[in-house]
Design a protein around this motif. Structure first.
Motif, PDB file in Angstrom:
ATOM      1  N   ASP A 244       9.527 -44.656   6.834  1.00 32.84           N
ATOM      2  CA  ASP A 244      10.765 -44.908   6.084  1.00 32.84           C
ATOM      3  C   ASP A 244      11.877 -43.913   6.420  1.00 32.84           C
ATOM      4  O   ASP A 244      13.014 -44.066   5.961  1.00 32.84           O
ATOM      5  CB  ASP A 244      10.506 -44.927   4.576  1.00 32.84           C
ATOM      6  CG  ASP A 244      10.055 -43.566   4.022  1.00 32.84           C
ATOM      7  OD1 ASP A 244      10.172 -42.539   4.710  1.00 32.84           O
ATOM      8  OD2 ASP A 244       9.569 -43.541   2.869  1.00 32.84           O
ATOM      9  N   GLN A 245      11.571 -42.862   7.191  1.00 29.80           N
ATOM     10  CA  GLN A 245      12.558 -41.896   7.676  1.00 29.80           C
ATOM     11  C   GLN A 245      13.145 -40.989   6.586  1.00 29.80           C
ATOM     12  O   GLN A 245      14.047 -40.190   6.867  1.00 29.80           O
ATOM     13  CB  GLN A 245      13.707 -42.604   8.411  1.00 29.80           C
ATOM     14  CG  GLN A 245      13.289 -43.291   9.708  1.00 29.80           C
ATOM     15  CD  GLN A 245      12.853 -42.289  10.768  1.00 29.80           C
ATOM     16  OE1 GLN A 245      13.620 -41.432  11.174  1.00 29.80           O
ATOM     17  NE2 GLN A 245      11.619 -42.408  11.226  1.00 29.80           N
ATOM     18  N   GLU A 246      12.658 -41.080   5.350  1.00 32.36           N
ATOM     19  CA  GLU A 246      13.231 -40.235   4.302  1.00 32.36           C
ATOM     20  C   GLU A 246      13.045 -38.757   4.611  1.00 32.36           C
ATOM     21  O   GLU A 246      13.973 -37.951   4.456  1.00 32.36           O
ATOM     22  CB  GLU A 246      12.629 -40.585   2.936  1.00 32.36           C
ATOM     23  CG  GLU A 246      13.119 -41.896   2.362  1.00 32.36           C
ATOM     24  CD  GLU A 246      12.876 -42.007   0.860  1.00 32.36           C
ATOM     25  OE1 GLU A 246      12.832 -40.957   0.191  1.00 32.36           O
ATOM     26  OE2 GLU A 246      12.740 -43.138   0.365  1.00 32.36           O
ATOM     27  N   TYR A 247      11.843 -38.399   5.028  1.00 37.78           N
ATOM     28  CA  TYR A 247      11.587 -36.990   5.347  1.00 37.78           C
ATOM     29  C   TYR A 247      12.536 -36.494   6.431  1.00 37.78           C
ATOM     30  O   TYR A 247      13.197 -35.461   6.281  1.00 37.78           O
ATOM     31  CB  TYR A 247      10.130 -36.806   5.804  1.00 37.78           C
ATOM     32  CG  TYR A 247       9.897 -35.487   6.504  1.00 37.78           C
ATOM     33  CD1 TYR A 247       9.782 -34.313   5.772  1.00 37.78           C
ATOM     34  CD2 TYR A 247       9.839 -35.414   7.904  1.00 37.78           C
ATOM     35  CE1 TYR A 247       9.595 -33.087   6.421  1.00 37.78           C
ATOM     36  CE2 TYR A 247       9.656 -34.203   8.543  1.00 37.78           C
ATOM     37  CZ  TYR A 247       9.537 -33.043   7.801  1.00 37.78           C
ATOM     38  OH  TYR A 247       9.375 -31.839   8.438  1.00 37.78           O
ATOM     39  N   THR A 248      12.637 -37.240   7.520  1.00 36.40           N
ATOM     40  CA  THR A 248      13.473 -36.822   8.644  1.00 36.40           C
ATOM     41  C   THR A 248      14.930 -36.686   8.238  1.00 36.40           C
ATOM     42  O   THR A 248      15.603 -35.705   8.583  1.00 36.40           O
ATOM     43  CB  THR A 248      13.349 -37.843   9.793  1.00 36.40           C
ATOM     44  OG1 THR A 248      11.981 -37.923  10.200  1.00 36.40           O
ATOM     45  CG2 THR A 248      14.199 -37.427  10.987  1.00 36.40           C
ATOM     46  N   LEU A 249      15.444 -37.651   7.489  1.00 37.92           N
ATOM     47  CA  LEU A 249      16.855 -37.626   7.107  1.00 37.92           C
ATOM     48  C   LEU A 249      17.152 -36.467   6.154  1.00 37.92           C
ATOM     49  O   LEU A 249      18.214 -35.831   6.252  1.00 37.92           O
ATOM     50  CB  LEU A 249      17.231 -38.964   6.464  1.00 37.92           C
ATOM     51  CG  LEU A 249      17.242 -40.160   7.425  1.00 37.92           C
ATOM     52  CD1 LEU A 249      17.425 -41.460   6.650  1.00 37.92           C
ATOM     53  CD2 LEU A 249      18.334 -40.004   8.475  1.00 37.92           C
ATOM     54  N   ILE A 250      16.234 -36.174   5.247  1.00 37.88           N
ATOM     55  CA  ILE A 250      16.467 -35.075   4.310  1.00 37.88           C
ATOM     56  C   ILE A 250      16.420 -33.726   5.026  1.00 37.88           C
ATOM     57  O   ILE A 250      17.236 -32.835   4.744  1.00 37.88           O
ATOM     58  CB  ILE A 250      15.463 -35.147   3.147  1.00 37.88           C
ATOM     59  CG1 ILE A 250      15.857 -36.302   2.214  1.00 37.88           C
ATOM     60  CG2 ILE A 250      15.385 -33.828   2.385  1.00 37.88           C
ATOM     61  CD1 ILE A 250      14.886 -36.569   1.110  1.00 37.88           C
ATOM     62  N   VAL A 251      15.508 -33.575   5.966  1.00 39.78           N
ATOM     63  CA  VAL A 251      15.461 -32.326   6.751  1.00 39.78           C
ATOM     64  C   VAL A 251      16.763 -32.142   7.520  1.00 39.78           C
ATOM     65  O   VAL A 251      17.340 -31.041   7.560  1.00 39.78           O
ATOM     66  CB  VAL A 251      14.248 -32.330   7.702  1.00 39.78           C
ATOM     67  CG1 VAL A 251      14.339 -31.183   8.698  1.00 39.78           C
ATOM     68  CG2 VAL A 251      12.950 -32.226   6.905  1.00 39.78           C
ATOM     69  N   ARG A 252      17.248 -33.192   8.107  1.00 36.84           N
ATOM     70  CA  ARG A 252      18.494 -33.105   8.873  1.00 36.84           C
ATOM     71  C   ARG A 252      19.692 -32.792   7.973  1.00 36.84           C
ATOM     72  O   ARG A 252      20.650 -32.156   8.402  1.00 36.84           O
ATOM     73  CB  ARG A 252      18.743 -34.417   9.618  1.00 36.84           C
ATOM     74  CG  ARG A 252      17.804 -34.646  10.798  1.00 36.84           C
ATOM     75  CD  ARG A 252      18.060 -35.990  11.429  1.00 36.84           C
ATOM     76  NE  ARG A 252      17.171 -36.237  12.560  1.00 36.84           N
ATOM     77  CZ  ARG A 252      17.082 -37.402  13.202  1.00 36.84           C
ATOM     78  NH1 ARG A 252      17.836 -38.431  12.805  1.00 36.84           N
ATOM     79  NH2 ARG A 252      16.250 -37.551  14.211  1.00 36.84           N
ATOM     80  N   ARG A 253      19.636 -33.250   6.733  1.00 33.18           N
ATOM     81  CA  ARG A 253      20.767 -33.080   5.813  1.00 33.18           C
ATOM     82  C   ARG A 253      20.614 -31.868   4.905  1.00 33.18           C
ATOM     83  O   ARG A 253      21.375 -31.719   3.944  1.00 33.18           O
ATOM     84  CB  ARG A 253      20.912 -34.337   4.941  1.00 33.18           C
ATOM     85  CG  ARG A 253      21.375 -35.570   5.674  1.00 33.18           C
ATOM     86  CD  ARG A 253      21.453 -36.765   4.726  1.00 33.18           C
ATOM     87  NE  ARG A 253      22.308 -36.500   3.571  1.00 33.18           N
ATOM     88  CZ  ARG A 253      22.433 -37.331   2.538  1.00 33.18           C
ATOM     89  NH1 ARG A 253      21.775 -38.471   2.513  1.00 33.18           N
ATOM     90  NH2 ARG A 253      23.223 -37.015   1.527  1.00 33.18           N
ATOM     91  N   LYS A 254      19.670 -30.986   5.213  1.00 34.70           N
ATOM     92  CA  LYS A 254      19.389 -29.896   4.281  1.00 34.70           C
ATOM     93  C   LYS A 254      20.643 -29.072   3.963  1.00 34.70           C
ATOM     94  O   LYS A 254      20.946 -28.815   2.790  1.00 34.70           O
ATOM     95  CB  LYS A 254      18.297 -28.977   4.838  1.00 34.70           C
ATOM     96  CG  LYS A 254      18.013 -27.786   3.930  1.00 34.70           C
ATOM     97  CD  LYS A 254      17.052 -26.786   4.555  1.00 34.70           C
ATOM     98  CE  LYS A 254      16.982 -25.518   3.708  1.00 34.70           C
ATOM     99  NZ  LYS A 254      16.139 -24.483   4.328  1.00 34.70           N
ATOM    100  N   ARG A 255      21.373 -28.631   4.961  1.00 31.96           N
ATOM    101  CA  ARG A 255      22.549 -27.797   4.714  1.00 31.96           C
ATOM    102  C   ARG A 255      23.573 -28.529   3.854  1.00 31.96           C
ATOM    103  O   ARG A 255      24.157 -27.960   2.933  1.00 31.96           O
ATOM    104  CB  ARG A 255      23.179 -27.371   6.037  1.00 31.96           C
ATOM    105  CG  ARG A 255      22.363 -26.353   6.810  1.00 31.96           C
ATOM    106  CD  ARG A 255      23.111 -25.889   8.040  1.00 31.96           C
ATOM    107  NE  ARG A 255      22.345 -24.910   8.802  1.00 31.96           N
ATOM    108  CZ  ARG A 255      22.763 -24.337   9.926  1.00 31.96           C
ATOM    109  NH1 ARG A 255      23.972 -24.644  10.410  1.00 31.96           N
ATOM    110  NH2 ARG A 255      22.011 -23.477  10.562  1.00 31.96           N
ATOM    111  N   GLN A 256      23.782 -29.797   4.168  1.00 30.80           N
ATOM    112  CA  GLN A 256      24.732 -30.584   3.388  1.00 30.80           C
ATOM    113  C   GLN A 256      24.256 -30.748   1.953  1.00 30.80           C
ATOM    114  O   GLN A 256      25.047 -30.658   1.004  1.00 30.80           O
ATOM    115  CB  GLN A 256      24.931 -31.947   4.042  1.00 30.80           C
ATOM    116  CG  GLN A 256      25.904 -32.854   3.297  1.00 30.80           C
ATOM    117  CD  GLN A 256      25.977 -34.245   3.907  1.00 30.80           C
ATOM    118  OE1 GLN A 256      25.492 -34.469   5.013  1.00 30.80           O
ATOM    119  NE2 GLN A 256      26.575 -35.176   3.190  1.00 30.80           N
ATOM    120  N   LEU A 257      22.947 -30.975   1.775  1.00 26.55           N
ATOM    121  CA  LEU A 257      22.401 -31.127   0.431  1.00 26.55           C
ATOM    122  C   LEU A 257      22.578 -29.841  -0.375  1.00 26.55           C
ATOM    123  O   LEU A 257      22.926 -29.886  -1.563  1.00 26.55           O
ATOM    124  CB  LEU A 257      20.917 -31.501   0.506  1.00 26.55           C
ATOM    125  CG  LEU A 257      20.595 -32.952   0.878  1.00 26.55           C
ATOM    126  CD1 LEU A 257      19.103 -33.107   1.144  1.00 26.55           C
ATOM    127  CD2 LEU A 257      21.038 -33.902  -0.226  1.00 26.55           C
TER     128      LEU A 257
END
Length: 369
Positions: A244-257
């Motif tokens: 589902d790519q949730e893990y990958t997308l959240i890791v990539r968006r960590k700084r923004q989050l």
């Protein structure tokens, strides 16, 4: 591996309990020489090196961690105590040096996962295995997976004992496990990151799991079959939920989050507007840890991992005079940021239940919102 549970006879308790207390007083007082004297005196009474390590040093190190969590030791004091234990272990290893093991039991590589700096549990395992007759390559903390695999390929040990204390390092552990197996080396996993029951070791495909050094030696004594060299598994073969790519997308968006969560907290918690740079930096670090544990829970598909972290963080905050409820607005902002991520929302919901004092769901997966 996790430190072992202490089980002793009454005679052993009479001998070991005073030694544990004396060692605690020594490391708390930053007295390396006194600490060394405690373990040497115990060894001189006939207690084996293995028992000194597992029934004295390891329990005292657990106490060091508990005292830090209760805000009775500073970070610096905790680090100093751990460093003393590391030097005490080295002193024990070099006292009355016996001939090196002939390798008849085989060579075992002992290594921490990439990004894992807590090397003391792995060091204890390495020393215990040497006492049991294994030749040990102790590779230490924070070993890059590529360098680890090169070493395994060159030395072909009978097993890799892989240690990790931090659940946020589980994705790196998974890479190391599959890479080691691809060069024909079986993996024995251990450490708090893999869960008290070893569930994450099994989920990530390790060949075996051990809760402590004695158990690890027993597993190796029974032998681990070598996996087929060259067989490389894809991550989704072990963890199909990652499609589902949730893990990958959240890791990539960590700084923004982290950045967006800080901004959202400024609105929800007006007191934050008066924070100085140091306070905002510390808050950003805390949010970063929350995002990392959220990602680890998504990787393993285990909301209980996140619930445990939130509960532990709440206890740490309470020990420092900060109500655990301050976590609630942070989780709420993250829910808004991740409204299109159903598994992440399910994990955050579990975390908010922990903050409210509700009983988290039974382990075994990630609920969706």
């Amino acid at each position: 591996m996790n430190e072992p549970v202490v089980t002793e006879t009454a005679h052993e308790t009479q001998l070991l309990e005073p030694a544990r207390e004396a060692l605690w007083q020594a490391v708390r007082g930053r007295d390396e020489y006194a600490a060394r004297g405690v373990v040497f005196a115990l060894q001189d009474t006939g207690v084996s090196v293995e028992d000194v390590l597992l029934d004295v040093v390891a329990p005292v190190q657990r106490r060091v961690g508990a005292e830090w969590a209760a805000d009775r030791l500073t970070v610096a004091q905790e680090h100093a105590a751990t460093a003393i234990h590391e030097r005490v272990i080295a002193a024990l290893a070099h006292r009355n040096v016996e001939p090196a093991p002939d390798g008849a039991a085989g060579t075992v590589a002992v290594s921490c996962v990439e990004g894992e700096w807590h090397a003391l549990p792995a060091r204890i395992v390495a020393e215990v295995l040497q006492q049991r007759g294994y030749r040990v390559d102790f590779l230490g903390a924070q070993v890059p997976t590529a360098r680890l695999v090169t070493h395994l390929h060159q030395t072909a040990p009978v097993a890799l004992a892989l240690s990790s204390s931090l659940p946020t390092r589980l994705p790196d552990a998974h890479k190391a496990i599959t890479a080691a197996q691809a060069v024909g080396v079986p993996v024995l996993a251990g450490g708090a990151a893999f869960g008290a029951d070893g569930r994450h070791a099994r989920r990530l495909g390790a060949d075996a799991w051990a809760p402590d050094a004695r158990s690890a030696a027993a597993v190796l004594d029974r032998g681990l079959p070598r996996p087929r060299s060259g067989a490389v598994r894809q991550t989704v073969e072990d963890l199909p939920h990652l499609a589902d790519q949730e893990y990958t997308l959240i890791v990539r968006r960590k700084r923004q989050l982290v950045r967006n969560t800080l901004s959202g907290l400024d609105t929800r918690l007006p007191a934050m507007r008066s924070y100085g740079d140091a306070q905002r930096e510390r808050t950003a670090e805390d949010i970063g840890h929350i995002v990392e544990f959220l990602a680890a829970a998504l990787y393993t598909d285990d909301a209980d991992l996140f619930a445990g972290f939130i509960g532990w963080t709440g206890d740490i905050l309470s020990a420092r005079g900060v109500p655990a409820q301050v976590l609630a607005p942070c989780l709420a902002v993250l829910e808004e940021e991740l409204k299109d991520f159903p598994r992440a929302l399910g994990v955050l919901k579990v975390g908010r239940a922990v903050v409210r004092g509700a009983t988290p769901p039974a382990p075994g997966g990630v609920p969706t919102a």
